[in-house]
Write a protein that holds these residues in place. Structure first.
Motif, PDB file in Angstrom:
ATOM      1  N   SER A 340       0.703  -1.346   0.032  1.00  0.00           N
ATOM      2  CA  SER A 340      -0.106  -0.061  -0.054  1.00  0.00           C
ATOM      3  C   SER A 340       0.597   1.201  -0.012  1.00  0.00           C
ATOM      4  N   GLU A 368      -9.577  -3.430  -2.155  1.00  0.00           N
ATOM      5  CA  GLU A 368     -10.215  -2.133  -2.559  1.00  0.00           C
ATOM      6  C   GLU A 368     -10.404  -1.036  -1.560  1.00  0.00           C
ATOM      7  N   THR A 371      -7.102   0.607  -1.428  1.00  0.00           N
ATOM      8  CA  THR A 371      -7.089   1.637  -2.777  1.00  0.00           C
ATOM      9  C   THR A 371      -7.879   2.920  -2.716  1.00  0.00           C
ATOM     10  N   LYS A 375      -6.619   6.859  -2.849  1.00  0.00           N
ATOM     11  CA  LYS A 375      -7.159   7.621  -3.657  1.00  0.00           C
ATOM     12  C   LYS A 375      -7.890   8.818  -2.872  1.00  0.00           C
TER      13      LYS A 375
END
Length: 449
Positions: A340, A368, A371, A375
């Motif tokens: 990560s 997910e 992520t 983001k």
């Protein structure tokens, strides 16, 4: 010393809370006659009082005619139609419960008739939700008018008694007693006539007391109706379970189709193209070697292309089944956390290994979530906790980002929730503006079907 002070403070806080609750009770009692919900409940009870006779007339006429006409077989389809038609009353009462009682009752599954007349008769007579509506109409037709009349009459009489000195003073009603004497009285109990101001004010005070009592029988009847509507007119647990399974099946099919499309696209656009280039490079190298030329550069290019194709194949395989899961879920998630871009503090406590399907769902869900944090969250730290308690696997992902994650806002959380629900799990999100965001996923460790 500290513990004593803390205990005294706790006792004081509890006492204040008790006083606060006690203070709210008289306030609730005083507000009850003018509270909006009281008037909504009263309107519902009043409408139910008038709808009750309509319902009993419908059942009496429908079932009576249907039973009488069964000798000529016409009554059987009529009985089926009466059962199915009872759903209309269910729709009406659900609407009233939603609008007046502020109770949202999910409608049962729609009636689905088999083809043909015999199919309709069979479907109608075995319509479980239709029969539940029949029972509701029957109970409501008996209890609705009786209870409604009693509680509404009590409320109306209480209001009249409370204001009785006004018509007594304005209209000067006259009653004649047994001795022929005129009495300025609007009410009497036996030989006792209320004809003086002290008597009328005392009578009015009794009315005001009853005015504050009257809302509670109305609310009790409305509460009883809420339970009846939810029990007989709403969707059953079995229907809700069937709908959930159908939704889960659709989610699984769509997820599988999306995975197949992604794999096909990755193989076609990436690996296949590289293999074609490698084959062309080897073909040119073969031609050069046949003519005595130097094919070293072409062979080197083909070798590099082969390594890139193998790398892309590993990525495709990892998207289907991560090789890291062969070592167990804990090791796979630790590996995922190490990749990560946001530092992850990973804690794993697993007494038993979950089933392969649960491991895959947990892995891709965490992937997910990590992520999403990288983001959207603008976070500098992530805490990942995985543990099993009994037969439940709990995954908690917390970050110190800006918060504001919305499961309905298209952030991918809706898909994660659907994925968890396919195996009877669930997902909870707590994400106030300013953070922190905490996402908790609970999955059954041994789910197999």
């Amino acid at each position: 010393m500290t513990e004593t002070v803390y205990a005294q403070f706790s006792t004081y806080a509890e006492a204040n809370a008790a006083v606060g609750k006690t203070g709210r009770v008289p306030k609730t009692l005083l507000r009850a006659p003018i509270d909006a919900q009281t008037w909504r409940d009263a309107a519902y009870v009043l409408l139910g009082t008038f709808l009750g006779p309509v319902g009993i007339a419908y059942l009496y006429a429908g079932f009576g005619a249907g039973l009488l006409l069964t000798v000529v077989l016409v009554g059987i389809p009529l009985l089926a139609a009466v059962v199915v038609g009872s759903r209309i009353f269910g729709h009406i009462y659900r609407g009233l419960a939603m609008g007046l009682l502020r109770t949202d009752v999910e409608a049962p599954l729609e009636f689905r008739s088999r083809p043909g007349l015999l199919g309709f008769v069979r479907s109608g007579l075995t319509d479980r939700d239709g029969w539940r509506a029949v029972v509701f109409v029957l109970v409501k037709s008996v209890l609705g008018p009786v209870l409604g009349y009693l509680v509404l009459t009590f409320a109306a009489m209480s209001a009249f008694v409370a204001i009785s000195p006004i018509p007594w003073w304005l209209f000067h009603p006259v009653n004649i007693d047994s001795a022929g004497v005129e009495r300025h009285s609007i009410v009497q109990f036996g030989d006792v006539y209320f004809e003086t101001w002290p008597q009328m004010l005392a009578f009015s005070a009794l009315g005001f007391v009853c005015v504050f009592i009257a809302p509670w029988p109305i609310r009790a009847v409305a509460s009883l109706d809420r339970q009846l509507v939810q029990a007989l007119l709403g969707k059953t647990k079995g229907d809700a379970r069937v709908e959930q399974l159908e939704h889960a099946r659709t989610t699984v099919v769509e997820d599988s189709a999306a995975t197949l499309r992604r794999v096909e696209r990755d193989l076609h656009d990436g690996t296949q193209a590289r293999l074609v280039n490698m084959a062309m490079a080897l073909g040119r190298a073969e031609e050069k070697l046949a003519t005595g030329g130097d094919a070293t550069a072409l062979v080197s290019d083909a070798h590099a292309t082969a390594k890139e194709a193998l790398r892309e194949l590993r990525e495709v395989v990892r998207g289907i089944h991560p090789p890291a899961l062969d070592l167990g879920l804990g090791a796979a998630l630790e590996t995922l956390a190490s990749r990560s871009p946001v530092p992850v503090d990973c804690t794993v406590h697993l007494a038993t290994r979950p089933s392969p399907g649960i491991e895959a769902i947990a892995y891709f869900s965490v992937a997910e979530l990590l992520t999403n944090v990288a983001k959207h969250a603008n976070a500098s730290k992530i805490w990942l906790d995985i543990r099993d308690v009994g037969t439940v696997l709990t995954i908690t992902v917390r970050d110190n980002g800006i918060g504001g994650a919305d499961p309905i806002g298209g952030t991918g959380l809706t898909g994660l929730r659907s994925r968890a629900e396919t195996v009877d799990g669930h997902l909870d999100v707590t994400s106030p503006i300013g953070g922190p965001t905490v996402v908790t996923i609970a999955l059954p460790t041994g789910w197999t079907s």
